[in-house]
Design an enzyme around this catalytic site. Structure first.
Site, PDB file in Angstrom:
ATOM      1  N   CYS A 117       0.850  -1.191   0.000  1.00 40.23           N
ATOM      2  CA  CYS A 117       0.000   0.000   0.000  1.00 40.23           C
ATOM      3  C   CYS A 117       0.885   1.240   0.000  1.00 40.23           C
ATOM      4  O   CYS A 117       1.918   1.267   0.677  1.00 40.23           O
ATOM      5  CB  CYS A 117      -0.903   0.005   1.229  1.00 40.23           C
ATOM      6  SG  CYS A 117      -2.001   1.445   1.300  1.00 40.23           S
ATOM      7  N   HIS A 160      -9.279  -3.012  -3.048  1.00 38.87           N
ATOM      8  CA  HIS A 160      -8.274  -2.387  -2.169  1.00 38.87           C
ATOM      9  C   HIS A 160      -8.634  -0.906  -1.946  1.00 38.87           C
ATOM     10  O   HIS A 160      -8.602  -0.418  -0.813  1.00 38.87           O
ATOM     11  CB  HIS A 160      -6.884  -2.559  -2.798  1.00 38.87           C
ATOM     12  CG  HIS A 160      -5.767  -1.936  -2.014  1.00 38.87           C
ATOM     13  ND1 HIS A 160      -4.815  -2.697  -1.362  1.00 38.87           N
ATOM     14  CD2 HIS A 160      -5.436  -0.637  -1.786  1.00 38.87           C
ATOM     15  CE1 HIS A 160      -3.964  -1.878  -0.757  1.00 38.87           C
ATOM     16  NE2 HIS A 160      -4.307  -0.626  -1.001  1.00 38.87           N
ATOM     17  N   GLU A 161      -8.987  -0.198  -3.012  1.00 28.75           N
ATOM     18  CA  GLU A 161      -9.308   1.237  -2.901  1.00 28.75           C
ATOM     19  C   GLU A 161     -10.628   1.458  -2.163  1.00 28.75           C
ATOM     20  O   GLU A 161     -10.738   2.355  -1.318  1.00 28.75           O
ATOM     21  CB  GLU A 161      -9.355   1.903  -4.278  1.00 28.75           C
ATOM     22  CG  GLU A 161      -8.061   1.818  -5.079  1.00 28.75           C
ATOM     23  CD  GLU A 161      -6.811   2.151  -4.294  1.00 28.75           C
ATOM     24  OE1 GLU A 161      -6.865   3.011  -3.413  1.00 28.75           O
ATOM     25  OE2 GLU A 161      -5.769   1.517  -4.553  1.00 28.75           O
ATOM     26  N   HIS A 164     -10.219   1.281   1.487  1.00 27.85           N
ATOM     27  CA  HIS A 164      -9.679   2.519   2.081  1.00 27.85           C
ATOM     28  C   HIS A 164     -10.803   3.489   2.448  1.00 27.85           C
ATOM     29  O   HIS A 164     -10.789   4.097   3.526  1.00 27.85           O
ATOM     30  CB  HIS A 164      -8.734   3.233   1.110  1.00 27.85           C
ATOM     31  CG  HIS A 164      -7.332   2.724   1.137  1.00 27.85           C
ATOM     32  ND1 HIS A 164      -6.608   2.617   2.293  1.00 27.85           N
ATOM     33  CD2 HIS A 164      -6.499   2.317   0.136  1.00 27.85           C
ATOM     34  CE1 HIS A 164      -5.393   2.166   2.016  1.00 27.85           C
ATOM     35  NE2 HIS A 164      -5.304   1.971   0.709  1.00 27.85           N
TER      36      HIS A 164
HETATM   37  C1  UDB Z   1      -0.034   0.231  -5.282  1.00 26.30           C
HETATM   38  N1  UDB Z   1       1.641  -0.679  -6.634  1.00 26.30           N
HETATM   39  O1  UDB Z   1      -0.027   1.238  -5.932  1.00 26.30           O
HETATM   40  F1  UDB Z   1       1.763  -4.893 -11.643  1.00 26.30           F
HETATM   41  F2  UDB Z   1       3.397  -0.743 -13.030  1.00 26.30           F
HETATM   42  C2  UDB Z   1       1.167  -0.693  -5.294  1.00 26.30           C
HETATM   43  C3  UDB Z   1       2.325  -0.261  -4.383  1.00 26.30           C
HETATM   44  C4  UDB Z   1       1.847  -0.209  -2.958  1.00 26.30           C
HETATM   45  C5  UDB Z   1       3.445  -1.281  -4.503  1.00 26.30           C
HETATM   46  C6  UDB Z   1       2.854   1.111  -4.778  1.00 26.30           C
HETATM   47  C7  UDB Z   1       1.590  -1.677  -7.497  1.00 26.30           C
HETATM   48  O2  UDB Z   1       1.082  -2.761  -7.271  1.00 26.30           O
HETATM   49  N2  UDB Z   1       2.176  -1.291  -8.658  1.00 26.30           N
HETATM   50  C8  UDB Z   1       2.291  -1.860  -9.847  1.00 26.30           C
HETATM   51  C9  UDB Z   1       1.933  -3.164 -10.112  1.00 26.30           C
HETATM   52  C10 UDB Z   1       2.095  -3.644 -11.376  1.00 26.30           C
HETATM   53  C11 UDB Z   1       2.608  -2.839 -12.360  1.00 26.30           C
HETATM   54  C12 UDB Z   1       2.935  -1.536 -12.071  1.00 26.30           C
HETATM   55  C13 UDB Z   1       2.793  -1.044 -10.834  1.00 26.30           C
HETATM   56  N3  UDB Z   1      -1.115  -0.080  -4.517  1.00 26.30           N
HETATM   57  C14 UDB Z   1      -2.186   0.904  -4.491  1.00 26.30           C
HETATM   58  C15 UDB Z   1      -2.534   1.423  -3.138  1.00 26.30           C
HETATM   59  O3  UDB Z   1      -1.840   1.328  -2.137  1.00 26.30           O
HETATM   60  N4  UDB Z   1      -3.672   2.017  -3.110  1.00 26.30           N
HETATM   61  O4  UDB Z   1      -4.240   2.469  -2.000  1.00 26.30           O
HETATM   62  C16 UDB Z   1      -1.314  -1.334  -3.816  1.00 26.30           C
HETATM   63  C17 UDB Z   1      -1.960  -2.402  -4.722  1.00 26.30           C
HETATM   64  C18 UDB Z   1      -1.916  -3.773  -4.039  1.00 26.30           C
HETATM   65  C19 UDB Z   1      -3.048  -4.544  -4.606  1.00 26.30           C
HETATM   66  C20 UDB Z   1      -4.006  -3.580  -5.191  1.00 26.30           C
HETATM   67  C21 UDB Z   1      -3.413  -2.209  -5.002  1.00 26.30           C
HETATM   68 ZN    ZN Z   2      -3.634   1.243  -0.340  1.00 28.05          ZN
END
Ligand code: UDB
Ligand code: ZN
EC number: 3.5.1.88
Length: 192
Positions: A117, A160-161, A164
């Site tokens: 996250c 996930h969103e 939140h």
């Molecule tokens: C993310 N990013 O944004 F397959 F280009 C995660 C983080 C926490 C590692 C930054 C992510 O999964 N990036 C990703 C994956 C890919 C290709 C690419 C980038 N989140 C979103 C968040 O925290 N929202 O509140 C966590 C994800 C975990 C599962 C769904 C959301």
């Molecule tokens: Zn998150």
């Protein structure tokens, strides 16, 4: 007016971290139609996700590559989130207000690598069970009601969103005794 306007660039310092009370509350609905301020904030959130996935911009500003961002993660008490997913096949961008899951599959899925996250600066190992398919009702950037059917990875990011916006963190779903134990009597398959 919040600072999240057209010409503001969100960076990691704007991201509210674990421990902040706003990540543990059910945030308020946004009155429809959205105001110009609501829309600008939401577009600013989407731009952060795009920037964070642009290697040059991400490197320069030390951004973690984000796929989803909820308003309370930048301190706004509003039910809205942005999602940006790029693959070889397509580019998916969503900016939504007041999302609600109206139905979902019985079957579940999970990312075999677990979840992270943007608001959590540590590794939390374990499987996070999610519905495999969901149907979401929400309002788009223009305040028009939309119904969206999702499956697989996009459905996981949406859940996930939406968690939140309800004060739920991904690790709340991880089994406390054994983080890699899956729920029993449940049709659940790894996403890949
Ligand atoms: C993310 N990013 O944004 F397959 F280009 C995660 C983080 C926490 C590692 C930054 C992510 O999964 N990036 C990703 C994956 C890919 C290709 C690419 C980038 N989140 C979103 C968040 O925290 N929202 O509140 C966590 C994800 C975990 C599962 C769904 C959301
Ligand atoms: Zn998150």
């Amino acid at each position: 007016m919040s600072k999240f306007t057209k010409d503001y660039m969100i960076t990691m310092k704007d991201i509210v971290k674990e421990g902040a009370p706003i990540l543990r509350k059910v945030v308020d609905e946004v009155q429809m139609p959205p105001t110009e301020e609501d829309k600008e904030e939401l577009m600013c959130m989407l731009q952060f996700l795009k920037n964070s996935q642009n290697p040059e911009i991400a490197k320069k500003h030390h951004l973690r590559a984000g796929v989803g961002l909820s308003a309370n993660q930048i301190g706004l008490n509003k039910q809205m989130f942005a999602v940006y997913i790029q693959s070889e096949q397509e580019e998916l961008a969503y900016t939504l207000f007041n999302p609600k899951i109206v139905s979902h599959s019985v079957s579940m899925t999970y990312l075999p690598s677990g979840e992270g996250c943007l608001s959590v600066e540590r590794e939390v190992p374990g499987y996070v069970p999610r519905y495999e398919r969901i149907k979401v009702k929400a309002f788009d950037i223009n305040g028009e009601e939309v119904v969206i059917r999702l499956k697989g990875y996009t459905a996981i990011v949406f859940q996930h969103e939406m968690d939140h916006l309800n004060g739920i963190m991904f690790y709340d779903h991880i089994n406390k005794e054994n983080p890699f134990k899956l729920p029993e009597n449940t049709d659940i398959q790894s996403l890949y």
